[in-house]
Motif scaffolding. Structure first.
Motif, PDB file in Angstrom:
ATOM      1  N   LEU A  48       0.812  -1.213   0.000  1.00 24.60           N
ATOM      2  CA  LEU A  48       0.000   0.000   0.000  1.00 24.60           C
ATOM      3  C   LEU A  48       0.846   1.264   0.000  1.00 24.60           C
ATOM      4  CD1 LEU A  48      -2.847  -0.915   2.515  1.00 24.60           C
ATOM      5  CD2 LEU A  48      -2.816  -1.171   0.040  1.00 24.60           C
ATOM      6  N   THR A  49       2.131   1.155   0.294  1.00 22.73           N
ATOM      7  CA  THR A  49       2.983   2.343   0.379  1.00 22.73           C
ATOM      8  C   THR A  49       3.914   2.481  -0.821  1.00 22.73           C
ATOM      9  OG1 THR A  49       4.766   1.209   1.587  1.00 22.73           O
ATOM     10  CG2 THR A  49       2.972   2.167   2.891  1.00 22.73           C
ATOM     11  N   ARG A  50       3.852   1.567  -1.771  1.00 19.72           N
ATOM     12  CA  ARG A  50       4.849   1.549  -2.848  1.00 19.72           C
ATOM     13  C   ARG A  50       4.501   2.420  -4.038  1.00 19.72           C
ATOM     14  NH1 ARG A  50       4.918  -4.670  -2.107  1.00 19.72           N
ATOM     15  NH2 ARG A  50       6.356  -4.893  -0.349  1.00 19.72           N
ATOM     16  N   GLY A  51       3.277   2.841  -4.150  1.00 17.13           N
ATOM     17  CA  GLY A  51       2.884   3.621  -5.312  1.00 17.13           C
ATOM     18  C   GLY A  51       2.722   2.739  -6.536  1.00 17.13           C
ATOM     19  N   ARG A  52       2.206   3.343  -7.609  1.00 15.83           N
ATOM     20  CA  ARG A  52       2.014   2.571  -8.844  1.00 15.83           C
ATOM     21  C   ARG A  52       2.112   3.490 -10.046  1.00 15.83           C
ATOM     22  NH1 ARG A  52      -4.325   1.347  -7.518  1.00 15.83           N
ATOM     23  NH2 ARG A  52      -5.203   3.312  -8.231  1.00 15.83           N
ATOM     24  N   VAL A  53       2.321   2.880 -11.194  1.00 19.19           N
ATOM     25  CA  VAL A  53       2.428   3.613 -12.453  1.00 19.19           C
ATOM     26  C   VAL A  53       1.157   3.388 -13.257  1.00 19.19           C
ATOM     27  CG1 VAL A  53       3.733   3.896 -14.587  1.00 19.19           C
ATOM     28  CG2 VAL A  53       4.933   3.385 -12.447  1.00 19.19           C
ATOM     29  N   GLU A  54       0.585   4.475 -13.777  1.00 18.54           N
ATOM     30  CA  GLU A  54      -0.648   4.403 -14.562  1.00 18.54           C
ATOM     31  C   GLU A  54      -0.434   5.028 -15.939  1.00 18.54           C
ATOM     32  OE1 GLU A  54      -3.700   5.082 -10.785  1.00 18.54           O
ATOM     33  OE2 GLU A  54      -3.117   6.779 -12.036  1.00 18.54           O
ATOM     34  N   GLU A  55      -1.272   4.645 -16.880  1.00 17.52           N
ATOM     35  CA  GLU A  55      -1.292   5.273 -18.201  1.00 17.52           C
ATOM     36  C   GLU A  55      -2.207   6.498 -18.152  1.00 17.52           C
ATOM     37  OE1 GLU A  55       0.527   3.966 -20.812  1.00 17.52           O
ATOM     38  OE2 GLU A  55       1.295   2.517 -19.358  1.00 17.52           O
ATOM     39  N   THR A  56      -1.820   7.557 -18.840  1.00 16.34           N
ATOM     40  CA  THR A  56      -2.684   8.731 -18.913  1.00 16.34           C
ATOM     41  C   THR A  56      -3.433   8.748 -20.249  1.00 16.34           C
ATOM     42  OG1 THR A  56      -0.998  10.159 -19.904  1.00 16.34           O
ATOM     43  CG2 THR A  56      -1.039  10.008 -17.499  1.00 16.34           C
ATOM     44  N   ASP A  57      -4.504   9.527 -20.308  1.00 18.24           N
ATOM     45  CA  ASP A  57      -5.311   9.592 -21.528  1.00 18.24           C
ATOM     46  C   ASP A  57      -4.515  10.146 -22.716  1.00 18.24           C
ATOM     47  OD1 ASP A  57      -7.446   8.583 -20.139  1.00 18.24           O
ATOM     48  OD2 ASP A  57      -8.344  10.543 -19.736  1.00 18.24           O
ATOM     49  N   GLY A  58      -3.535  10.987 -22.425  1.00 17.21           N
ATOM     50  CA  GLY A  58      -2.769  11.602 -23.508  1.00 17.21           C
ATOM     51  C   GLY A  58      -1.601  10.774 -24.002  1.00 17.21           C
ATOM     52  N   GLY A  59      -1.480   9.531 -23.525  1.00 17.23           N
ATOM     53  CA  GLY A  59      -0.391   8.671 -23.967  1.00 17.23           C
ATOM     54  C   GLY A  59       0.847   8.741 -23.102  1.00 17.23           C
ATOM     55  N   GLY A  60       0.806   9.520 -22.045  1.00 16.89           N
ATOM     56  CA  GLY A  60       1.925   9.595 -21.125  1.00 16.89           C
ATOM     57  C   GLY A  60       1.761   8.608 -19.983  1.00 16.89           C
ATOM     58  N   ARG A  61       2.530   8.850 -18.927  1.00 18.10           N
ATOM     59  CA  ARG A  61       2.430   7.986 -17.746  1.00 18.10           C
ATOM     60  C   ARG A  61       2.351   8.837 -16.485  1.00 18.10           C
ATOM     61  NH1 ARG A  61       6.712   3.248 -17.806  1.00 18.10           N
ATOM     62  NH2 ARG A  61       8.199   4.938 -18.187  1.00 18.10           N
ATOM     63  N   ARG A  80       1.471   7.377  -9.020  1.00 11.03           N
ATOM     64  CA  ARG A  80       0.396   7.707  -8.079  1.00 11.03           C
ATOM     65  C   ARG A  80       0.652   7.081  -6.716  1.00 11.03           C
ATOM     66  NH1 ARG A  80      -4.628   6.115  -6.038  1.00 11.03           N
ATOM     67  NH2 ARG A  80      -6.302   7.681  -6.247  1.00 11.03           N
ATOM     68  N   PHE A  81       0.509   7.889  -5.677  1.00 11.65           N
ATOM     69  CA  PHE A  81       0.583   7.425  -4.293  1.00 11.65           C
ATOM     70  C   PHE A  81      -0.699   7.827  -3.578  1.00 11.65           C
ATOM     71  CE2 PHE A  81       5.031   7.346  -5.313  1.00 11.65           C
ATOM     72  CZ  PHE A  81       5.566   6.330  -4.528  1.00 11.65           C
ATOM     73  N   GLU A  82      -1.188   6.919  -2.763  1.00 13.45           N
ATOM     74  CA  GLU A  82      -2.345   7.209  -1.908  1.00 13.45           C
ATOM     75  C   GLU A  82      -2.040   6.612  -0.547  1.00 13.45           C
ATOM     76  OE1 GLU A  82      -7.125   6.142  -1.675  1.00 13.45           O
ATOM     77  OE2 GLU A  82      -6.112   6.204  -3.618  1.00 13.45           O
ATOM     78  N   ARG A  83      -2.273   7.388   0.496  1.00 13.93           N
ATOM     79  CA  ARG A  83      -1.903   6.928   1.839  1.00 13.93           C
ATOM     80  C   ARG A  83      -2.755   7.615   2.890  1.00 13.93           C
ATOM     81  NH1 ARG A  83       1.072   6.636   6.470  1.00 13.93           N
ATOM     82  NH2 ARG A  83       3.003   5.409   6.520  1.00 13.93           N
ATOM     83  N   ARG A  84      -3.142   6.867   3.908  1.00 17.57           N
ATOM     84  CA  ARG A  84      -3.824   7.483   5.046  1.00 17.57           C
ATOM     85  C   ARG A  84      -2.785   8.017   6.023  1.00 17.57           C
ATOM     86  NH1 ARG A  84      -9.190   5.693   5.193  1.00 17.57           N
ATOM     87  NH2 ARG A  84      -9.749   5.386   3.017  1.00 17.57           N
ATOM     88  N   LEU A  85      -3.062   9.167   6.624  1.00 18.25           N
ATOM     89  CA  LEU A  85      -2.194   9.751   7.635  1.00 18.25           C
ATOM     90  C   LEU A  85      -2.909   9.771   8.978  1.00 18.25           C
ATOM     91  CD1 LEU A  85      -0.701  12.682   5.518  1.00 18.25           C
ATOM     92  CD2 LEU A  85       0.389  10.503   6.069  1.00 18.25           C
ATOM     93  N   VAL A  86      -2.139  10.033  10.043  1.00 20.18           N
ATOM     94  CA  VAL A  86      -2.688   9.840  11.389  1.00 20.18           C
ATOM     95  C   VAL A  86      -2.846  11.141  12.174  1.00 20.18           C
ATOM     96  CG1 VAL A  86      -1.831   7.477  11.561  1.00 20.18           C
ATOM     97  CG2 VAL A  86      -0.360   9.377  12.286  1.00 20.18           C
TER      98      VAL A  86
END
Length: 208
Positions: free
Chosen positions: A84-97, A100-106
């Motif tokens: 859950l902390t490693r992030g990920r790579v996504e494709e964008t609509d414009g052909g780029g990349r 993305r990171f998402e994390r809960r904080l305390v």
């Protein structure tokens, strides 16, 4: 005597089942099924507190369990759910990349925002506060800011960094950090520097 109780909670499903353990006692089982994978550490730490309190009641003693207000239990579960902390790579609509990171904080959203901004809210066109930046990622001026939830800036003619501070579950807000860029931008390097930055932010908030 009923042994199973199940219900829906919004889009989640919860079930509690009690089965004999073969030695005159019983084995309770709690299953929480949910789609919000980034809420896993928050849910797990919350349920641990609840189950611990229930065990104390069943043992006939007083309830002596503290809520995870410091966030240490949440962070321990997050370490166990390391993906859950490693992030990920996504494709964008414009052909780029996009990274993305998402994390809960305390800590509360206002505490997190003050930490990120240094206590002085930036304006469009102003320099980016250091906490919103990362090593090896050039930071142009702020291109979009809406306190307290958004800050964005350009790092490349075809790329942008965006921080969105959304609502969380139980503990604190949920920052979503993205860095978008052209097809050939170094996503592996971006994953590494942003993961370090986000974990540094989380650790600092935990200490506070």
């Amino acid at each position: 005597m009923p042994r199973l109780f199940a219900f829906t909670w919004g889009e989640d499903h919860l079930s509690r089942e009690i089965t004999p353990d073969g030695e005159g006692g019983s084995l309770p089982r709690l299953v929480h099924t949910f789609g919000d994978r980034f809420g896993a550490a928050s849910f797990a730490s919350g349920w641990q507190v609840c189950v611990t309190a229930l065990a104390q009641v069943l043992d006939g003693g007083p309830v002596d369990v503290e809520r995870d207000t410091a966030g240490t239990l949440h962070e321990a579960y997050l370490a166990r759910f390391g993906e859950l902390t490693r992030g990920r790579v996504e494709e964008t609509d414009g052909g780029g990349r996009r990274v993305r990171f998402e994390r809960r904080l305390v800590r509360p959203a206002e505490v997190v925002r003050a930490r990120l901004t240094g206590g002085a809210e930036p304006l469009t066109g102003s320099p980016v506060p250091p906490w919103f930046t990362a090593d090896t990622v050039p930071a142009g001026p702020v291109t979009d800011v809406r306190a307290p939830e958004l800050l964005a800036y350009a790092w490349h003619p075809e790329g942008e960094v965006r921080w969105v501070l959304g609502p969380g579950t139980g503990h604190g807000p949920r920052p979503v950090l993205t860095q978008s860029g052209p097809r050939d931008f170094d996503t592996e390097g971006a994953l590494a520097v942003w993961r370090a930055r986000v974990e540094e932010l989380a650790a600092g908030l935990l200490d506070r």
